[in-house]
Design an enzyme around this catalytic site. Structure first.
Site, short mmCIF file in Angstrom:
data_model
loop_
_atom_site.label_atom_id
_atom_site.label_comp_id
_atom_site.label_asym_id
_atom_site.label_seq_id
_atom_site.Cartn_x
_atom_site.Cartn_y
_atom_site.Cartn_z
N LYS A 23 37.11 32.45 51.35
CA LYS A 23 36.72 32.55 49.95
C LYS A 23 36.65 31.17 49.30
O LYS A 23 35.68 30.85 48.61
CB LYS A 23 37.71 33.43 49.17
CG LYS A 23 37.27 33.69 47.74
CD LYS A 23 38.28 34.52 46.98
CE LYS A 23 39.39 33.65 46.43
NZ LYS A 23 40.28 34.35 45.49
N ASP B 49 36.24 37.92 45.33
CA ASP B 49 37.61 38.02 44.84
C ASP B 49 37.84 39.44 44.34
O ASP B 49 37.02 40.34 44.56
CB ASP B 49 37.85 36.99 43.72
CG ASP B 49 37.06 37.28 42.45
OD1 ASP B 49 36.22 38.21 42.46
OD2 ASP B 49 37.29 36.59 41.45
#
Length: 214
Positions: free
Chosen positions: A124, A142
């Site tokens: 991420k 997220d």
């Protein structure tokens, strides 16, 4: 009930996002690729507001890997102790700074694999950096994107990897660069976890969420 929106609906959703916010921006403050990496690494399980408050002064004195090494772990802790997990994060920032100095001449690499090899940098974080600094259409999933993707039917998936693939597969390529920012901001300010503001949502009529609020 359908769980996946069709192409034309998804295109209309992102056309609306684009009309409302043509150039969405990430909310983490940074001055270069290195400070972006640090800020994103510090943001795990923390708010962007909290990270910005801590890094505002930090980045004035440590905006390169070498300056961060010169500051040292304890010096870094003095700036970030208001952020959750600050001790472990400080260790990782110092470690990744050393690797950047020793292996990359102080520069931040721009491949996902190289970024993910740095301590404290997962997929991420790597995707955020690739997208925000190099404008590569990487999708950093997220909790906000995971929620919006599944609620709306834009990019449903059982885990973050599945949602990331669904974004890449389902969203038209001309919207890919800004897709994750539009989705994050929508989840942060409109499609909130506990009290979604469906009444003011610009995609309310297209969304598949069954429990829409007034």
């Amino acid at each position: 009930m359908r769980s996946q929106l069709d192409y034309h609906t998804i295109r209309e959703i992102f056309a609306r996002f684009e009309a409302a916010e043509p150039e969405p921006k990430g909310e983490l403050e940074h001055v270069n690729a290195y400070t972006l990496v640090v800020a994103v690494a510090l943001s795990a399980q923390a708010t962007d507001v909290g990270v910005n408050k801590a890094t505002r002064e930090l980045f004035k004195i440590a905006d390169t890997p070498q300056k961060m090494l010169d500051l040292g772990e304890e010096g870094l802790i003095g700036h970030i102790k208001t952020i959750g997990l600050y001790r472990n994060k400080a260790k990782n920032v110092i470690k990744l700074s050393r690797i950047l100095v020793e292996d990359y001449a102080g520069e931040v690499p721009n491949s996902r694999a190289a970024l993910q090899s740095l301590p404290g940098v997962g997929r991420k974080t790597a995707n955020v950096v690739l997208n925000m600094w190099w404008h590569y259409p990487a999708q950093a999933v997220d909790t906000h994107i995971f929620r919006v993707g599944n609620r709306s039917g834009i990019c449903p998936g059982k885990n973050v990897d599945a949602v990331e693939r669904a974004i890449e597969d389902n969203i038209p390529v001309d919207f890919q660069r800004h897709a994750h920012h539009w989705l994050i901001l929508h989840g942060r300010y409109t499609c909130k976890a506990r009290k979604p503001a469906c009444g003011t949502c610009l995609i309310r009529d297209l969304c598949l969420f069954e429990d829409k609020t007034l």
